[in-house]
Scaffold this motif. Structure first.
Motif, short mmCIF file in Angstrom:
data_model
loop_
_atom_site.label_atom_id
_atom_site.label_comp_id
_atom_site.label_asym_id
_atom_site.label_seq_id
_atom_site.Cartn_x
_atom_site.Cartn_y
_atom_site.Cartn_z
N LEU B 208 33.65 22.10 27.84
CA LEU B 208 34.57 23.23 27.90
C LEU B 208 33.84 24.53 28.23
CD1 LEU B 208 37.11 22.61 25.01
CD2 LEU B 208 37.21 21.90 27.38
N PRO B 209 34.54 25.45 28.89
CA PRO B 209 33.94 26.74 29.19
C PRO B 209 33.85 27.57 27.90
CG PRO B 209 36.23 26.76 29.86
CD PRO B 209 35.96 25.38 29.36
N PRO B 210 32.97 28.55 27.85
CA PRO B 210 32.90 29.43 26.67
C PRO B 210 34.23 30.16 26.51
CG PRO B 210 31.15 29.93 28.24
CD PRO B 210 32.04 28.96 28.90
N SER B 211 34.74 30.24 25.28
CA SER B 211 36.09 30.80 25.14
C SER B 211 36.13 32.30 25.43
CB SER B 211 36.72 30.46 23.80
OG SER B 211 36.03 31.06 22.77
N ASP B 212 34.99 33.01 25.32
CA ASP B 212 35.07 34.43 25.67
C ASP B 212 35.20 34.62 27.19
OD1 ASP B 212 31.53 35.30 25.25
OD2 ASP B 212 32.51 33.54 26.08
N LYS B 213 34.61 33.69 27.93
CA LYS B 213 34.75 33.74 29.40
C LYS B 213 36.22 33.49 29.78
CE LYS B 213 32.70 31.82 33.63
NZ LYS B 213 32.17 30.62 34.29
N LEU B 214 36.83 32.54 29.06
CA LEU B 214 38.23 32.23 29.29
C LEU B 214 39.12 33.40 28.89
CD1 LEU B 214 39.13 28.59 28.19
CD2 LEU B 214 39.80 29.72 30.28
N ALA B 215 38.78 34.03 27.76
CA ALA B 215 39.59 35.16 27.28
C ALA B 215 39.60 36.27 28.33
CB ALA B 215 39.05 35.68 25.95
N THR B 216 38.44 36.53 28.92
CA THR B 216 38.36 37.54 29.99
C THR B 216 39.24 37.14 31.17
OG1 THR B 216 36.08 37.97 29.34
CG2 THR B 216 36.77 38.85 31.48
N LYS B 217 39.17 35.88 31.51
CA LYS B 217 39.97 35.35 32.63
C LYS B 217 41.45 35.52 32.34
CE LYS B 217 40.70 32.88 36.39
NZ LYS B 217 40.29 33.34 37.70
N TYR B 218 41.85 35.23 31.10
CA TYR B 218 43.26 35.34 30.74
C TYR B 218 43.74 36.78 30.82
CZ TYR B 218 43.73 30.48 29.26
OH TYR B 218 43.79 29.11 29.22
N LYS B 219 42.88 37.70 30.40
CA LYS B 219 43.27 39.12 30.48
C LYS B 219 43.50 39.50 31.94
CE LYS B 219 41.17 40.97 26.32
NZ LYS B 219 39.84 41.32 25.84
N GLU B 220 42.64 38.99 32.81
CA GLU B 220 42.78 39.27 34.25
C GLU B 220 44.10 38.71 34.77
OE1 GLU B 220 38.24 38.50 35.51
OE2 GLU B 220 39.74 37.53 36.80
N LEU B 221 44.38 37.45 34.35
CA LEU B 221 45.53 36.75 34.91
C LEU B 221 46.85 37.23 34.33
CD1 LEU B 221 44.58 32.93 34.97
CD2 LEU B 221 45.07 34.37 36.94
N PHE B 222 46.89 37.33 33.00
CA PHE B 222 48.18 37.44 32.34
C PHE B 222 48.57 38.83 31.89
CE2 PHE B 222 48.62 33.19 33.09
CZ PHE B 222 47.72 32.37 32.40
N LEU B 223 47.73 39.82 32.13
CA LEU B 223 48.16 41.18 31.87
C LEU B 223 48.39 41.83 33.23
CD1 LEU B 223 45.63 42.13 29.02
CD2 LEU B 223 48.03 41.46 28.78
N PRO B 224 49.41 42.69 33.35
CA PRO B 224 49.68 43.30 34.66
C PRO B 224 48.50 44.16 35.09
CG PRO B 224 51.20 44.14 32.97
CD PRO B 224 50.38 43.12 32.31
N PRO B 225 48.26 44.38 36.40
CA PRO B 225 49.10 43.85 37.49
C PRO B 225 48.83 42.37 37.75
CG PRO B 225 47.25 45.08 38.38
CD PRO B 225 47.13 45.17 36.90
N TYR B 226 49.89 41.62 38.05
CA TYR B 226 49.76 40.18 38.25
C TYR B 226 49.38 39.88 39.69
CZ TYR B 226 52.62 40.15 34.00
OH TYR B 226 53.12 40.38 32.74
N SER B 227 48.65 38.79 39.85
CA SER B 227 48.39 38.30 41.21
C SER B 227 49.72 37.74 41.75
CB SER B 227 47.35 37.18 41.19
OG SER B 227 47.92 36.02 40.58
N LYS B 228 49.73 37.51 43.06
CA LYS B 228 50.95 36.99 43.71
C LYS B 228 51.37 35.67 43.07
CE LYS B 228 52.73 36.12 48.34
NZ LYS B 228 52.27 35.25 49.39
N ARG B 229 50.37 34.85 42.79
CA ARG B 229 50.65 33.51 42.24
C ARG B 229 51.29 33.62 40.85
NH1 ARG B 229 47.64 29.64 39.09
NH2 ARG B 229 46.05 31.20 38.74
#
Lengths: 224, 243
Positions: B208-229
């Protein structure tokens, strides 16, 4: 087999229950049919499917199995005659893929078509047709069924969608399994529903139409 | 059978639990594979060609054949490479129960994250409660269906359900740390303890990836502004009928 006790909890108009009935019949399995009243669920159903409280449930020697596709795989694994899933792992994966696709993509679009009216209905029907067209690509040209020369897992999983498509087409005046754009799927459906062992399990059409019409009445709002 | 790396290719992303499950299965069986990292915001021709129906990861390529959908892939791996460890038990009834709970996890629990991401205030509180209720049903169901013989870490080995739920451990943690507090140990003590035990299992931990790396990714993805996808996923969610 001596000593085997197979009970099946179903509802006559339930599409997913029909999948299990077809599987049981194709395998020639003796079973006790217990008809459920979905408006008044029996203690037996609540005991054997406490999570979803839905039909179908198969109870084999007192052990309950729920979820129609899981039940069909269980039946195939316990009773080896007339295999429903292919032997080859890749072919099995393909079968599971199409069955999942049908349930997760085709069905919701058909439900939308059924529940909506006017332009929204047409939009949903178009989406449903696109999904059905994709489903058609699971059929091999020259083969009668998704399972090849014999009825298989995908046929019985997807068969009821074909029945229901006919009902929605009639009740909502839309085209779903369109002969011109989906000749293979259309031909498959015609063939499949005429196979005697399949045909004899399908409830009478007028009864099915009446039953589904009942849902439409419930869905129509009292005001505009 | 030769284990040439190019014989097995996994198209996936580092942040996807669905992809991690497949990786873990391949590792447990000792199957060499090549991992192709996909950019979901800019999908490759390889992915689109091999999963034209869903255009999603993971996709397993084996001897040129493509198999999408993680649970379908796991069953394929177990059926093609029949050597130990087996992911599913031999008994059909046990298999049926495991498949039931794997489906329940993916179709109910994992899906319940989407409403949490895209809601706020009172509505978010409600969907978090719904999520916790689903976990409770899962806990009670596992207890009832496996009666003291937990299917998790059975005999210290990893099986089908371990892969399905365990690989989500990081994602749940990261989500909890970055987006919304969804785990209350008093409400779901059993689920939480399974998650932590699975997360600590050496094979899962190393995959599994380190959860802090994932947490950063989630903030990028799931907080606005959202990507097109993500905006498309959000639109679809907001338009769908709510229970």
């Amino acid at each position: 087999m001596a000593g085997e006790c197979v009970q099946f909890l179903g509802f006559w108009a339930s599409p997913s229950a029909l999948r299990v009935v077809w599987a049981l019949k194709l395998k020639g399995i003796d079973y006790e049919h217990i008809e459920e009243d979905l408006l008044n669920k029996s203690p037996l159903l609540l005991k054997y499917n406490p999570v979803h409280k839905k039909v179908p449930v198969l109870v084999h020697n007192g052990k309950p199995v729920a979820e129609s596709l899981i039940i069909v795989e269980y039946i195939d694994e316990v009773w080896k005659q007339n295999p429903l899933l292919p032997q080859d792992p890749y072919e099995r994966a393909k079968a599971r893929f199409w069955v999942k696709f049908a349930d997760e993509k085709v069905v919701p679009d058909m439900v939308s078509t059924f529940m909506k009216t006017g332009e929204e209905k047409e939009k949903a029907a178009k989406a449903a047709r696109e999904c059905l067209k994709t489903l058609e690509s699971g059929l091999e040209e020259g083969k009668q069924f998704f399972g090849g020369e014999a009825i298989g897992f995908v046929d019985i999983a997807v068969g009821w969608i074909g029945i229901w498509a006919r009902i929605v087409e009639k009740l909502k005046d839309v085209s779903l399994v369109d002969e011109e754009t989906m000749p293979l799927l259309h031909a498959w459906l015609q063939n499949f529903l005429e196979v005697p062992i399949i045909k004899e399990c399908i409830p009478p059409w007028d009864k099915l139409l009446q039953h589904n019409k009942g849902y439409l009445v419930k869905l129509t709002p009292d005001s505009t | 059978m030769e284990g040439k790396e190019s014989e097995v290719v996994l198209i996936g992303t580092w942040a996807s639990a669905f992809c991690k499950r497949v990786e873990l299965a391949l590792k447990l069986k000792g199957i060499p594979y090549e991992f192709v990292e996909e950019d979901l915001e800019n999908k490759s021709e390889l992915l689109l060609r091999n999963n034209p129906v869903h255009r999603k990861v993971p996709v397993l390529l084996h001897k040129g054949k493509a198999i999408p959908e993680s649970l379908v892939i796991l069953e394929y791996i177990d059926e093609y490479w029949t050597k130990a460890p087996r992911l599913l038990p031999d008994d059909p009834y046990q298999r049926a129960k495991i498949r039931f709970w794997a489906n329940y996890h993916d179709e109910k629990i994992a899906q319940a994250i989407t409403p949490i991401i895209f809601s706020e205030g009172k509505e978010r509180e409600k969907v978090i409660e719904d999520f916790q209720q689903l976990l409770k049903v899962f806990e009670e169901g596992i207890e009832r269906d496996f009666q003291g013989k937990s299917p998790f870490l059975h005999g210290g080995n990893l099986g089908f359900l371990d892969l399905v739920v365990g690989t989500y451990a990081c994602n749940y943690q990261a989500f909890h740390d970055s987006i919304a507090v969804v785990f209350e140990t008093e409400k779901n003590p059993q689920f939480f303890s399974w998650l932590m035990a699975l997360k600590d299992h050496p094979r899962i931990k190393e995959t599994l990836p380190p959860s802090d790396k994932l947490a950063t990714k989630y903030k990028e993805l799931f907080l606005p502004p959202y990507s097109k996808r993500i905006a498309t996923i959000r639109e679809r969610y907001l338009q769908s009928p709510k229970a």
